[in-house]
Design a protein around this motif. Structure first.
Motif, PDB file in Angstrom:
ATOM      1  N   THR A 148       0.804  -0.915   0.165  1.00 52.25           N
ATOM      2  CA  THR A 148       0.007   0.102   0.067  1.00 52.25           C
ATOM      3  C   THR A 148       0.898   1.357   0.051  1.00 52.25           C
ATOM      4  O   THR A 148       1.989   1.252   0.641  1.00 52.25           O
ATOM      5  CB  THR A 148      -0.886  -0.150   1.244  1.00 52.25           C
TER       6      THR A 148
ATOM      7  N   HIS B  13      -6.790  -6.118  -6.987  1.00 53.16           N
ATOM      8  CA  HIS B  13      -7.239  -5.377  -6.079  1.00 53.16           C
ATOM      9  C   HIS B  13      -6.867  -3.766  -6.569  1.00 53.16           C
ATOM     10  O   HIS B  13      -6.055  -3.426  -7.384  1.00 53.16           O
ATOM     11  CB  HIS B  13      -6.913  -5.555  -4.624  1.00 53.16           C
ATOM     12  N   TYR B  14      -7.618  -2.773  -5.890  1.00 47.33           N
ATOM     13  CA  TYR B  14      -7.127  -1.468  -6.505  1.00 47.33           C
ATOM     14  C   TYR B  14      -6.397  -1.050  -5.150  1.00 47.33           C
ATOM     15  O   TYR B  14      -6.490  -1.581  -3.945  1.00 47.33           O
ATOM     16  CB  TYR B  14      -8.449  -0.555  -6.435  1.00 47.33           C
TER      17      TYR B  14
ATOM     18  N   PRO C 129      -0.573   8.125  -8.903  1.00 50.44           N
ATOM     19  CA  PRO C 129      -1.904   7.765  -9.537  1.00 50.44           C
ATOM     20  C   PRO C 129      -1.933   6.249  -9.610  1.00 50.44           C
ATOM     21  O   PRO C 129      -3.028   5.752  -9.937  1.00 50.44           O
ATOM     22  CB  PRO C 129      -1.743   8.168 -11.142  1.00 50.44           C
ATOM     23  N   ASP C 130      -1.051   5.503  -9.064  1.00 51.33           N
ATOM     24  CA  ASP C 130      -1.049   3.929  -8.615  1.00 51.33           C
ATOM     25  C   ASP C 130      -2.069   3.661  -8.012  1.00 51.33           C
ATOM     26  O   ASP C 130      -2.623   2.509  -8.201  1.00 51.33           O
ATOM     27  CB  ASP C 130       0.190   3.412  -8.189  1.00 51.33           C
ATOM     28  N   GLU C 131      -2.608   4.385  -6.974  1.00 49.12           N
ATOM     29  CA  GLU C 131      -3.721   3.930  -6.113  1.00 49.12           C
ATOM     30  C   GLU C 131      -5.070   3.953  -6.770  1.00 49.12           C
ATOM     31  O   GLU C 131      -6.057   3.128  -6.116  1.00 49.12           O
ATOM     32  CB  GLU C 131      -3.963   5.104  -5.181  1.00 49.12           C
ATOM     33  N   GLU C 132      -5.342   4.414  -7.896  1.00 53.37           N
ATOM     34  CA  GLU C 132      -6.463   3.917  -8.730  1.00 53.37           C
ATOM     35  C   GLU C 132      -6.123   3.020  -9.837  1.00 53.37           C
ATOM     36  O   GLU C 132      -7.232   3.079 -10.641  1.00 53.37           O
ATOM     37  CB  GLU C 132      -6.777   5.509  -9.454  1.00 53.37           C
ATOM     38  N   ARG C 133      -5.064   2.361  -9.839  1.00 55.99           N
ATOM     39  CA  ARG C 133      -4.843   1.437 -10.618  1.00 55.99           C
ATOM     40  C   ARG C 133      -5.096  -0.075 -10.559  1.00 55.99           C
ATOM     41  O   ARG C 133      -4.919  -0.272  -9.004  1.00 55.99           O
ATOM     42  CB  ARG C 133      -3.302   1.467 -11.470  1.00 55.99           C
ATOM     43  N   LEU C 134      -5.695  -0.804 -11.470  1.00 51.71           N
ATOM     44  CA  LEU C 134      -6.100  -2.301 -10.761  1.00 51.71           C
ATOM     45  C   LEU C 134      -4.580  -3.083 -10.852  1.00 51.71           C
ATOM     46  O   LEU C 134      -3.740  -3.132 -11.693  1.00 51.71           O
ATOM     47  CB  LEU C 134      -6.834  -2.910 -12.076  1.00 51.71           C
ATOM     48  N   LYS C 135      -4.254  -3.536  -9.474  1.00 54.32           N
ATOM     49  CA  LYS C 135      -3.217  -4.379  -9.391  1.00 54.32           C
ATOM     50  C   LYS C 135      -3.521  -5.790  -9.241  1.00 54.32           C
ATOM     51  O   LYS C 135      -4.777  -6.164  -8.721  1.00 54.32           O
ATOM     52  CB  LYS C 135      -2.475  -4.067  -8.149  1.00 54.32           C
TER      53      LYS C 135
END
Length: 55
Positions: free
Chosen positions: A23, A54-55, A31-37
């Motif tokens: 996290t 997860h996002y 902007p990675d927090e809004e990307r699907l991982k």
């Protein structure tokens, strides 16, 4: 960054598996927090593999 874990059920046998997730600290410039991982998980019980997203 910090590390956290989540427990998810294996879709093959239903046994719980732990998934480690990275996290971020909430920095708005990331902007990675809004990307699907996604992460590949191998069940320790039945050996089946599955993907966890997860996002």
């Amino acid at each position: 960054m910090s590390q956290s874990a989540m427990t998810v059920g294996c879709p093959h046998c239903g046994t719980a598996s732990t998934v480690d997730m990275v996290t971020t600290n909430g920095d708005a410039s990331r902007p990675d927090e809004e990307r699907l991982k996604g992460r590949r998980v191998d069940c320790h019980h039945c050996g089946g593999g599955f993907s966890f997203y997860h996002y």
